[in-house]
Design a protein around this motif. Structure first.
Motif, mmCIF file in Angstrom:
data_model
loop_
_atom_site.group_PDB
_atom_site.id
_atom_site.type_symbol
_atom_site.label_atom_id
_atom_site.label_comp_id
_atom_site.label_asym_id
_atom_site.label_seq_id
_atom_site.Cartn_x
_atom_site.Cartn_y
_atom_site.Cartn_z
ATOM 1 N N LEU A 161 0.832 -1.207 0.000
ATOM 2 C CA LEU A 161 0.000 0.000 0.000
ATOM 3 C C LEU A 161 0.866 1.257 0.000
ATOM 4 N N ALA A 162 1.923 1.262 0.804
ATOM 5 C CA ALA A 162 2.797 2.437 0.877
ATOM 6 C C ALA A 162 3.490 2.696 -0.458
ATOM 7 N N VAL A 163 4.037 1.651 -1.058
ATOM 8 C CA VAL A 163 4.707 1.814 -2.352
ATOM 9 C C VAL A 163 3.712 2.280 -3.409
ATOM 10 N N GLY A 164 2.505 1.714 -3.385
ATOM 11 C CA GLY A 164 1.476 2.129 -4.332
ATOM 12 C C GLY A 164 1.127 3.605 -4.190
ATOM 13 N N LEU A 165 0.976 4.073 -2.957
ATOM 14 C CA LEU A 165 0.657 5.481 -2.725
ATOM 15 C C LEU A 165 1.777 6.397 -3.227
ATOM 16 N N LEU A 166 3.018 5.999 -2.994
ATOM 17 C CA LEU A 166 4.148 6.821 -3.450
ATOM 18 C C LEU A 166 4.199 6.907 -4.974
ATOM 19 N N ILE A 167 3.965 5.784 -5.636
ATOM 20 C CA ILE A 167 4.002 5.770 -7.102
ATOM 21 C C ILE A 167 2.856 6.592 -7.676
ATOM 22 N N VAL A 168 1.668 6.437 -7.095
ATOM 23 C CA VAL A 168 0.518 7.220 -7.555
ATOM 24 C C VAL A 168 0.772 8.711 -7.366
ATOM 25 N N GLU A 169 1.356 9.064 -6.219
ATOM 26 C CA GLU A 169 1.652 10.474 -5.951
ATOM 27 C C GLU A 169 2.649 11.029 -6.961
ATOM 28 N N TYR A 170 3.673 10.242 -7.269
ATOM 29 C CA TYR A 170 4.673 10.703 -8.239
ATOM 30 C C TYR A 170 4.047 10.880 -9.625
ATOM 31 N N PRO A 184 13.843 11.478 -5.782
ATOM 32 C CA PRO A 184 14.786 10.809 -4.873
ATOM 33 C C PRO A 184 14.105 10.177 -3.662
ATOM 34 N N ILE A 185 13.059 10.822 -3.147
ATOM 35 C CA ILE A 185 12.336 10.250 -2.012
ATOM 36 C C ILE A 185 11.659 8.951 -2.412
ATOM 37 N N VAL A 186 11.012 8.938 -3.584
ATOM 38 C CA VAL A 186 10.327 7.727 -4.047
ATOM 39 C C VAL A 186 11.329 6.597 -4.251
ATOM 40 N N ILE A 187 12.437 6.891 -4.918
ATOM 41 C CA ILE A 187 13.453 5.853 -5.173
ATOM 42 C C ILE A 187 13.997 5.313 -3.860
ATOM 43 N N SER A 188 14.307 6.203 -2.924
ATOM 44 C CA SER A 188 14.867 5.781 -1.649
ATOM 45 C C SER A 188 13.909 4.887 -0.879
ATOM 46 N N SER A 250 19.952 8.009 -3.081
ATOM 47 C CA SER A 250 18.821 8.913 -3.270
ATOM 48 C C SER A 250 18.579 9.753 -2.026
ATOM 49 N N LEU A 251 18.783 9.146 -0.861
ATOM 50 C CA LEU A 251 18.612 9.869 0.391
ATOM 51 C C LEU A 251 19.638 10.998 0.509
ATOM 52 N N LEU A 252 20.897 10.705 0.172
ATOM 53 C CA LEU A 252 21.939 11.733 0.234
ATOM 54 C C LEU A 252 21.720 12.817 -0.824
ATOM 55 N N ARG A 253 21.215 12.416 -1.984
ATOM 56 C CA ARG A 253 20.925 13.396 -3.034
ATOM 57 C C ARG A 253 19.818 14.351 -2.580
ATOM 58 N N TYR A 254 18.788 13.788 -1.955
ATOM 59 C CA TYR A 254 17.704 14.630 -1.432
ATOM 60 C C TYR A 254 18.234 15.574 -0.350
ATOM 61 N N THR A 255 19.129 15.050 0.503
ATOM 62 C CA THR A 255 19.712 15.871 1.556
ATOM 63 C C THR A 255 20.522 17.015 0.959
ATOM 64 N N GLN A 256 21.337 16.702 -0.050
ATOM 65 C CA GLN A 256 22.164 17.732 -0.681
ATOM 66 C C GLN A 256 21.294 18.800 -1.343
#
Length: 511
Positions: A161-170, A184-188, A250-256
């Motif tokens: 469900l969580a992955v589905g919500l993230l993909i739909v949001e993107y 980057p958040i979705v990929i991470s 992806s997490l570090l890229r989002y942070t940067q």
């Protein structure tokens, strides 16, 4: 290897929290912390359980010495099992909460739904508490089968469900810069979810009943139950590495990206403060000069009353001086209004009303200016109609000037659309776009790429100040097909009365 990935993710999430101190970052830290706890518990259990191929052991522990050190650490089965339970049941909870936080679907915004999500993880942690679990299994032996199957099912449902919500949001996000920021958040999160799914089959009950005669029917982590072939081992290593690198990278890229964005905001704010501080002195001095010039052209007017004045020469001076004075006075007053503290009154205003005021101002300056309007006129925003229409007028003026100075004068566009949390007002032009070196400077006070005699570089600074006072943000990007787009993102408020949903037409005075 597994533990290093988990620790790296935990460090990355803490960096995000240091940069972005908000609820999403706190949930992200909880997600990575629960995954780290789960992996630590699994590795201790695997080291004590043994019976795996040397390749898998080397992959997990790097060396035989490390595995032996972990194997002989003192910890009870109850403690170890509950460590695994905490990591196993909190990870999907944090993952789903993050998905709800990013999603605009209705179910994620209902308080009751958010509370119900807590029920299964909390219930599982209570039921798997060592003393509670042992008491239940003794009184109801068959319950261990139910707990194993049910806990695995709800854990997988949460993850899916969580992955589905993230993909739909993107996929529902249409603005390019928003998608770039969210990707980057979705990929991470998806990478972490895959990494978790590889190991989430380990039920804490197997650890509690390690010495029981019937524990072997629980499969646990599937690939750890038998010796892997060379191909299977390679696939295992690749999947773990890819998911770990994608998640951490992806997490570090989002942070940067967040750090650079915040740093640029701080730099801009400092420049704005300098502009505000020096504005009063600047305006005062320039007005003194203007008053002196007014005295001068009054004397010229007196000269014109003489019997034999040089009318042509004095007349040219006179008109030039008058024009320059009025222009400078107007500019100085505009500058003063821009940098002084504003009192903004936010009330519900329809986009149709903002459109009317904006176009009236625009056509007073450019009677032949062409604007294609695609405004959802019934949508409401919280705004001060005077200031926000002034911001739109500035953007339309810049867009038209960029267009008429570049090839044919195609209509500029004023578009509105609903973008998840925001009502977006977009101004498009068909000019040459914005040069890469100008992107970092266009919102700075007193910066202008135009003629500095007539443009003081306060327009976009003025627009940005207005938008921020409306609790919104201003974005800009070059469009692939040519030209630039400016986006005013305002928090969504609601719609007005029912009626026409939108319209599209060309606005051209005299057409």
């Amino acid at each position: 290897m597994l533990l290093l990935l988990a620790v790296g993710l935990l460090i990355g999430s803490v960096l995000v929290l240091c940069v972005k101190k908000n609820w999403e970052s706190l949930l992200l830290v909880g997600l990575c912390l629960s995954l780290t706890v789960y992996f630590v518990g699994l590795m201790v259990f695997i080291a004590k359980k043994g019976g795996l191929s040397q390749e898998v052991m080397n992959f997990l522990f790097f060396s035989h010495k490390i595995r032996i050190w972990v194997q002989y650490r003192f910890i009870t089965l109850g403690q170890l099992g509950y460590i695994v339970a905490v990591g196993r049941y909190l990870f999907p909870l944090f993952l789903l909460e993050l998905a709800f936080q990013y999603s605009m679907l209705a179910m994620g915004k209902i308080p009751l739904a958010r509370k119900l999500v807590l029920v299964l993880p909390v219930a599982s942690l209570v039921l798997y508490y060592p003393n509670v679990y042992r008491s239940l299994v003794v009184k109801f032996p068959a319950i261990k089968d139910v707990l194993v199957q049910f806990s695995y099912i709800w854990v997988m449902c949460y993850v899916v469900l969580a992955v589905g919500l993230l993909i739909v949001e993107y996929c529902s996000t249409t603005m390019h810069f928003s998608r770039r920021k969210f990707l980057p958040i979705v990929i991470s999160l998806v990478a972490l979810a895959i990494l978790y799914v590889l190991y989430c089959g380990q039920d804490p009950g197997q650890i509690y009943r390690f010495y029981s005669y019937d524990y072997t029917w629980i499969k646990g982590v599937g690939y750890l139950q038998f010796a892997l072939s060379v191909g299977g081992y390679v696939v295992l290593v690749v999947v773990n590495l890819v998911c770990g690198i994608l998640g951490l990278g992806s997490l570090l890229r989002y942070t940067q990206t967040s750090f650079v964005s915040d740093r640029d905001e701080v730099v801009l704010e400092r420049k704005f403060d300098v502009a505000r501080t020096g504005a009063s002195v600047f305006v005062h001095s320039i007005k003194n000069q203007l008053l002196a010039n007014r005295v001068l052209y009054k004397r010229i007017r007196v000269e014109l009353q003489k019997e034999e004045p040089d009318l042509e020469r004095v007349g040219n001076y006179f008109h030039s001086l008058c024009e320059n004075n009025e222009l400078l006075i107007s500019r100085s007053e505009e500058l003063y209004r821009t940098v002084k503290a504003k009192s903004v009154r936010l009330v519900p205003v329809t986009l149709g009303r903002l459109e009317e005021i904006t176009m009236d101002r625009f056509h007073k300056k450019y009677p032949d200016g062409r604007v294609r309007l695609q405004m959802d006129r019934e949508i409401q925003v919280l705004a001060d109609e005077n200031y926000l229409s002034e911001a739109l007028y500035n953007l339309l003026t810049n867009a038209w000037e960029a267009t008429i100075g570049y090839e044919e004068a195609r209509p500029v566009e004023l578009v509105s659309h609903q973008e998840r949390l925001y009502t977006v007002l977009e101004v498009k032009d068909h000019g040459p776009g914005i040069k890469a070196e100008e992107f970092k400077h266009i919102f700075e006070p007193f910066y202008s790429s135009k003629n500095s005699n007539f443009n003081w570089g306060m327009g976009l600074y003025h627009v940005r100040t207005i938008v921020r006072s409306h609790l919104g943000s201003l974005r800009v990007e070059n469009r692939p097909e040519g030209g630039a787009s400016f986006f005013i993102l305002l928090p969504r408020y609601g719609t007005a009365c029912r009626g026409q949903k939108g319209r599209e037409h060309d606005s051209h005075l005299g057409c």
